[in-house]
Design a protein around this motif. Structure first.
Motif, PDB file in Angstrom:
ATOM      1  N   THR A  39       0.835  -1.197   0.000  1.00 36.87           N
ATOM      2  CA  THR A  39       0.000   0.000   0.000  1.00 36.87           C
ATOM      3  C   THR A  39       0.873   1.251   0.000  1.00 36.87           C
ATOM      4  O   THR A  39       2.047   1.202   0.366  1.00 36.87           O
ATOM      5  CB  THR A  39      -0.921   0.056   1.226  1.00 36.87           C
ATOM      6  OG1 THR A  39      -0.115   0.218   2.407  1.00 36.87           O
ATOM      7  CG2 THR A  39      -1.730  -1.217   1.353  1.00 36.87           C
ATOM      8  N   ALA A  44      -3.730   2.878   0.213  1.00 38.92           N
ATOM      9  CA  ALA A  44      -4.358   2.401  -1.027  1.00 38.92           C
ATOM     10  C   ALA A  44      -3.421   1.442  -1.761  1.00 38.92           C
ATOM     11  O   ALA A  44      -2.207   1.645  -1.810  1.00 38.92           O
ATOM     12  CB  ALA A  44      -4.708   3.581  -1.925  1.00 38.92           C
ATOM     13  N   THR A  45      -4.008   0.399  -2.357  1.00 44.32           N
ATOM     14  CA  THR A  45      -3.210  -0.585  -3.099  1.00 44.32           C
ATOM     15  C   THR A  45      -3.166  -0.274  -4.588  1.00 44.32           C
ATOM     16  O   THR A  45      -2.355  -0.844  -5.311  1.00 44.32           O
ATOM     17  CB  THR A  45      -3.802  -1.992  -2.917  1.00 44.32           C
ATOM     18  OG1 THR A  45      -5.156  -2.010  -3.412  1.00 44.32           O
ATOM     19  CG2 THR A  45      -3.802  -2.391  -1.450  1.00 44.32           C
TER      20      THR A  45
END
Length: 332
Positions: A39, A44-45
């Motif tokens: 991440t 967030a990925t």
């Protein structure tokens, strides 16, 4: 292997006992590595595949640091003893150290000096740094009666750049190619949230600093939603990896392998990866041990029934043997 590119080498498991190896990779007792989606700082990925293992990376917690944030504003709250001011004062200053975060994420210090004046309720504040730079001084008068007793009454700038309306000192500190602007808030006139003057003892200042030093990873924590958080020695906490759960159409048909792991087969159906607690997937329970799914009472009952059935069968065989012996004796 860590970051293995061969998809057939990825296994599924219900057991989550992973510890860092010598390289910082999370690994279980069977030697298998934990994999997840890296991440960014916001957790967030990005866009990742849910139908393959290509976007997975071995979870490594060895080399994480968080960049420091330079201080821009520091609040100061303390109490100055009212009885120290006025005629006959010794003029002994009360000093404290204000630490702030510089532009490289390190810690620097300023010295705040409060000197009681010969006039009641009057103090002189001055600020210097560790190199001996004097940023100047200002006069502060406190209210001695009424609703605002103990609060700053007025600030009179001397050589110290202080705003009389807010009680905020604005310093330009030369600690790099571009100076660092730092505001020091003593509290607005008529308020008691910052500096105060009441009778009694001197109370050393408490500081509220909006800066954070550069931090090194202290430990990792797993959330129910599968996010692996890093806790850093500067007090910050940020997401490092998203560990997915696997959804298998027919899990009973998976093939078990050594190390409490499973491999999908043609009969079990395709594997899809997803975030825990979303789209019907379960959660990840950290620091928990899965209990046995064996019903001890039921197993003991089955054992007794089997034992009785065996005894009955043995008795039947014994009786048949005796009958055969009697038949042979009659024939003789």
């Amino acid at each position: 292997n860590a970051n293995d590119p061969v998809e057939s080498n990825y296994y599924l498991t219900r057991a989550g006992s992973f510890t860092p190896d010598q390289n910082g990779n999370l690994r279980n007792s069977a030697g298998y590595f934990l994999s997840g989606f890296p991440t960014d700082a916001a957790g967030a990925t990005g866009s990742v595949s849910s139908t393959s293992y290509n976007d997975l990376s071995t979870v490594n917690i060895a080399s994480y640091q968080v960049q420091g944030t330079p201080s821009s504003r520091v609040g100061v709250s303390a109490n100055l003893p009212a009885q120290e001011t006025g005629p006959g004062t010794t003029g002994t200053a009360f000093e404290s150290t204000l630490r702030y975060v510089n532009q490289l994420g390190g810690s620097d210090a300023l010295t705040l000096s409060w000197t009681p004046g010969a006039v009641d309720n009057e103090w002189t504040v001055s600020i210097t740094d560790e190199a001996g730079t004097n940023y100047g001084d200002a006069t502060v008068n406190f209210t001695d009666s009424g609703a605002g007793a103990g609060s700053p009454a007025s600030y009179t700038p001397g050589s110290l750049p202080i705003d009389p309306a807010t009680g905020v000192v604005t310093l330009s500190i030369t600690n790099g190619g571009t100076p660092q602007d730092l505001e020091i808030d003593f509290g607005a006139p008529g308020t008691i949230g910052g500096m105060t003057q009441f009778s009694g003892d001197y109370t050393p200042p408490a500081f509220t600093d909006d800066g954070t030093e550069t931090g090194s990873l202290e430990r990792a924590e797993m959330s129910d939603s599968g996010i692996l958080f890093g806790v850093f020695d500067n007090g910050q906490r940020r997401a490092l990896f998203q560990v997915p759960l696997a959804n298998v159409a027919n899990p009973d048909q998976m093939r078990s392998v050594d190390g409490n792991a499973y491999v999908a087969t043609r009969d079990s159906g395709a594997v899809s990866l997803g975030n825990p607690m979303l789209n019907g997937l379960g959660s990840i329970n950290s620091n928990a041990l899965e209990g046995s799914n064996v019903d001890i009472a039921q197993e003991l009952t089955d054992l007794i029934q089997t034992q009785r059935a065996y005894s009955s069968s043995a008795k039947i065989i014994t009786t048949s043997d005796e009958m055969l012996s009697e038949t042979l004796n009659i024939k003789r």
